[in-house]
Scaffold this active site. Sequence first.
Site, short mmCIF file in Angstrom:
data_model
loop_
_atom_site.label_atom_id
_atom_site.label_comp_id
_atom_site.label_asym_id
_atom_site.label_seq_id
_atom_site.Cartn_x
_atom_site.Cartn_y
_atom_site.Cartn_z
N SER A 190 0.84 -1.20 0.00
CA SER A 190 0.00 0.00 0.00
C SER A 190 0.87 1.24 0.00
O SER A 190 1.97 1.25 0.57
CB SER A 190 -0.85 -0.04 1.27
OG SER A 190 -1.42 1.22 1.51
N TYR A 211 -1.91 -1.13 10.82
CA TYR A 211 -2.16 -1.69 9.48
C TYR A 211 -1.00 -1.33 8.54
O TYR A 211 -0.42 -2.19 7.88
CB TYR A 211 -3.49 -1.16 8.91
CG TYR A 211 -3.62 -1.41 7.43
CD1 TYR A 211 -3.86 -2.70 6.93
CD2 TYR A 211 -3.48 -0.37 6.50
CE1 TYR A 211 -3.95 -2.93 5.57
CE2 TYR A 211 -3.58 -0.60 5.14
CZ TYR A 211 -3.81 -1.88 4.68
OH TYR A 211 -3.88 -2.12 3.32
N ARG A 217 -9.46 13.87 9.94
CA ARG A 217 -9.39 12.54 10.54
C ARG A 217 -7.94 12.27 10.96
O ARG A 217 -7.03 12.53 10.18
CB ARG A 217 -9.85 11.50 9.49
CG ARG A 217 -9.89 10.09 9.97
CD ARG A 217 -10.58 9.18 8.96
NE ARG A 217 -9.87 9.07 7.70
CZ ARG A 217 -10.26 8.31 6.68
NH1 ARG A 217 -11.37 7.61 6.75
NH2 ARG A 217 -9.56 8.26 5.57
N LYS A 247 2.14 -3.68 6.69
CA LYS A 247 2.50 -3.76 5.26
C LYS A 247 4.00 -3.53 5.08
O LYS A 247 4.66 -4.23 4.31
CB LYS A 247 1.71 -2.72 4.46
CG LYS A 247 0.22 -3.02 4.34
CD LYS A 247 -0.03 -4.19 3.43
CE LYS A 247 -1.47 -4.64 3.43
NZ LYS A 247 -1.71 -5.92 2.77
N GLY A 255 -4.43 10.91 11.49
CA GLY A 255 -3.60 10.01 10.68
C GLY A 255 -3.69 10.27 9.18
O GLY A 255 -2.91 9.71 8.41
P1 NAD Z 1 -10.93 -7.43 1.37
O1 NAD Z 1 -11.10 -7.41 2.85
O2 NAD Z 1 -12.13 -7.21 0.53
O3 NAD Z 1 -10.25 -8.81 0.92
C1 NAD Z 1 -9.37 -9.52 1.75
C2 NAD Z 1 -9.83 -10.97 1.76
O4 NAD Z 1 -8.91 -11.73 2.56
C3 NAD Z 1 -11.22 -11.16 2.37
O5 NAD Z 1 -12.00 -11.96 1.49
C4 NAD Z 1 -10.97 -11.88 3.69
O6 NAD Z 1 -12.03 -12.74 4.04
C5 NAD Z 1 -9.67 -12.61 3.38
N1 NAD Z 1 -8.82 -12.92 4.55
C6 NAD Z 1 -8.43 -12.09 5.54
N2 NAD Z 1 -7.61 -12.73 6.38
C7 NAD Z 1 -7.45 -13.99 5.90
C8 NAD Z 1 -6.71 -15.12 6.32
N3 NAD Z 1 -5.97 -15.10 7.42
N4 NAD Z 1 -6.78 -16.25 5.59
C9 NAD Z 1 -7.55 -16.30 4.47
N5 NAD Z 1 -8.27 -15.27 4.03
C10 NAD Z 1 -8.22 -14.12 4.73
O7 NAD Z 1 -9.79 -6.37 1.02
P2 NAD Z 1 -9.34 -5.78 -0.40
O8 NAD Z 1 -9.76 -4.36 -0.46
O9 NAD Z 1 -9.73 -6.71 -1.49
O10 NAD Z 1 -7.76 -5.77 -0.19
C11 NAD Z 1 -6.95 -6.85 -0.64
C12 NAD Z 1 -5.51 -6.59 -0.23
O11 NAD Z 1 -5.08 -5.33 -0.75
C13 NAD Z 1 -5.34 -6.49 1.30
O12 NAD Z 1 -4.11 -7.11 1.64
C14 NAD Z 1 -5.26 -5.01 1.54
O13 NAD Z 1 -4.52 -4.70 2.70
C15 NAD Z 1 -4.55 -4.52 0.29
N6 NAD Z 1 -4.83 -3.11 -0.02
C16 NAD Z 1 -6.12 -2.70 -0.16
C17 NAD Z 1 -6.39 -1.34 -0.39
C18 NAD Z 1 -7.81 -0.86 -0.51
O14 NAD Z 1 -8.03 0.35 -0.39
N7 NAD Z 1 -8.79 -1.73 -0.76
C19 NAD Z 1 -5.34 -0.42 -0.50
C20 NAD Z 1 -4.01 -0.88 -0.38
C21 NAD Z 1 -3.78 -2.24 -0.14
N1 UFG Z 2 -12.71 11.11 3.46
C1 UFG Z 2 -13.72 11.95 3.87
N2 UFG Z 2 -14.85 11.40 4.39
C2 UFG Z 2 -15.02 10.05 4.52
C3 UFG Z 2 -13.99 9.20 4.09
C4 UFG Z 2 -12.84 9.76 3.58
O1 UFG Z 2 -13.60 13.17 3.78
O2 UFG Z 2 -16.08 9.62 5.01
C5 UFG Z 2 -11.50 11.68 2.86
C6 UFG Z 2 -10.22 11.39 3.64
O3 UFG Z 2 -10.02 12.35 4.64
C7 UFG Z 2 -9.18 11.43 2.52
C8 UFG Z 2 -9.93 10.91 1.30
O4 UFG Z 2 -11.31 11.08 1.59
O5 UFG Z 2 -8.79 12.76 2.28
C9 UFG Z 2 -9.67 9.44 1.01
O6 UFG Z 2 -9.93 8.67 2.18
P1 UFG Z 2 -10.07 7.08 2.14
O7 UFG Z 2 -10.44 6.63 3.51
O8 UFG Z 2 -10.97 6.67 1.03
O9 UFG Z 2 -8.60 6.59 1.74
P2 UFG Z 2 -7.20 6.79 2.46
O10 UFG Z 2 -6.32 7.49 1.51
O11 UFG Z 2 -7.36 7.38 3.79
O12 UFG Z 2 -6.71 5.28 2.68
C10 UFG Z 2 -6.84 4.26 1.68
C11 UFG Z 2 -6.97 2.91 2.38
C12 UFG Z 2 -5.69 2.57 3.10
C13 UFG Z 2 -4.53 2.64 2.14
C14 UFG Z 2 -4.48 4.00 1.47
C15 UFG Z 2 -3.39 4.04 0.43
O13 UFG Z 2 -8.03 2.94 3.33
O14 UFG Z 2 -5.79 1.26 3.57
O15 UFG Z 2 -5.72 4.26 0.84
O16 UFG Z 2 -3.48 2.95 -0.41
F1 UFG Z 2 -3.39 2.44 2.83
#
Ligand code: NAD
Ligand code: UFG
Length: 337
Positions: free
Chosen positions: A124, A149, A292, A153, A294
């Site tokens: 991420s 979290y 928010r 990573k 962080g």
């Molecule tokens: P998600 O929660 O929809 O998918 C994760 C899946 O992993 C789920 O289906 C959950 O049931 C499964 N899981 C969790 N722990 C497990 C375990 N111990 N064993 C087997 N299965 C398990 O999340 P996503 O948005 O699809 O994200 C996928 C990956 O990408 C994650 O590693 C997340 O940290 C990373 N990521 C996501 C975002 C985002 O904004 N969605 C951003 C950056 C990185």
């Molecule tokens: N925001 C709002 N209101 C909300 C939600 C978000 O104003 O209800 C704003 C946040 O302050 C930020 C922007 O929208 O400025 C995006 O926020 P998100 O929560 O959608 O995304 P983040 O950038 O905070 O974080 C996401 C994932 C993290 C990941 C990161 C970078 O949640 O897990 O992107 O990949 F690490």
Amino acid sequence: MTVLVTGGAGYIGSHMVLSLLEKNFDVVVLDNFSNSSNTSIRRVSEISGRRCELVAGDIRDKELVKKVLMEYEVSDVLHFAGLKAVGESVEKPIEYYENNVGGTLSLCEAMKEVGVKRLVFSSSATVYGDVEKMPIDEDTPTGNPSNPYGRSKLMVEEILKDLVISDSSWSIALLRYFNPVGAHVSGRIGEDPQGIPNNLVPYIAQVAVGRLDFLSIYGHDYPTKDGTGVRDYIHVSDLVEGHLAAMKKISESPGVGVWNLGTGRGVSVLEMIKAFEKTSGRKIPYRFVNRRKGDVAECWANPSKAESDLSWKAKRNICDMVKDTWNWQVKNPNGYS
Ligand code: NAD
Ligand code: UFG
């Protein structure tokens, strides 16, 4: 060639599985359904017209993972499984380190023991922490993510780099996602957050569809183009194509590579609201509230390394992201349930 997709029933994983099936890969999914159900995989099979093996289980169950790797003759592992809620990670750090770090260690041990050494890891942009200069390229030093979290990573990235140092026959891609949004163009699979969404785009979508009354905008005094937070939103289908490109790359050259997966464009919260209103034809009521904890002011990628090394570039724009999110939301107002 069979690809193991851990967390394949989740948001990004299910889009990945669909794309792999459409490209004629054989796929086995391992998911413990802690944040998903098997409905996504059922729909993926319906859309693709192909069967996907689905194993209900945990990546921390090393014997199960070894069995899956051997039984399905897995060549590549795409590792999405993990916990991802930033706020929850502050409340439950042990669960996050146990699942994200411990789970990846266990997965790698299983892979090592059966000789499967190609891995793509979902990292991420959060590993960069608070960066002053935009855009962020991969040479930007990793920072201090502000929550467990993000630190999980970063820890996994370091562990995987050490693994390659210890044994150069591993091939590992560390993909740093910026902000994945959107849904498959069919509107049959998409992001289905449990409870109130933490992230901006699913939150706006639920306001637009009438499930939530208004959006709280976290801060309007950031040093950005309009005072609201700026992010690099990337369509989940582009993200998936980035994984295919990374898989190809690591099959050709061993070692470890780090790539940003973003578009290189920063979009503010207010711009996202405007795009959503235009596409949905609905008004998105909002209120400004405090920042928010962080959150960074802005975060967007320099994606040129992925373009030169992987021949991959995000193709879809904000209109596509919003259109596909809205299509999914309208067709599935309550997600998969
Ligand atoms: P998600 O929660 O929809 O998918 C994760 C899946 O992993 C789920 O289906 C959950 O049931 C499964 N899981 C969790 N722990 C497990 C375990 N111990 N064993 C087997 N299965 C398990 O999340 P996503 O948005 O699809 O994200 C996928 C990956 O990408 C994650 O590693 C997340 O940290 C990373 N990521 C996501 C975002 C985002 O904004 N969605 C951003 C950056 C990185
Ligand atoms: N925001 C709002 N209101 C909300 C939600 C978000 O104003 O209800 C704003 C946040 O302050 C930020 C922007 O929208 O400025 C995006 O926020 P998100 O929560 O959608 O995304 P983040 O950038 O905070 O974080 C996401 C994932 C993290 C990941 C990161 C970078 O949640 O897990 O992107 O990949 F690490």
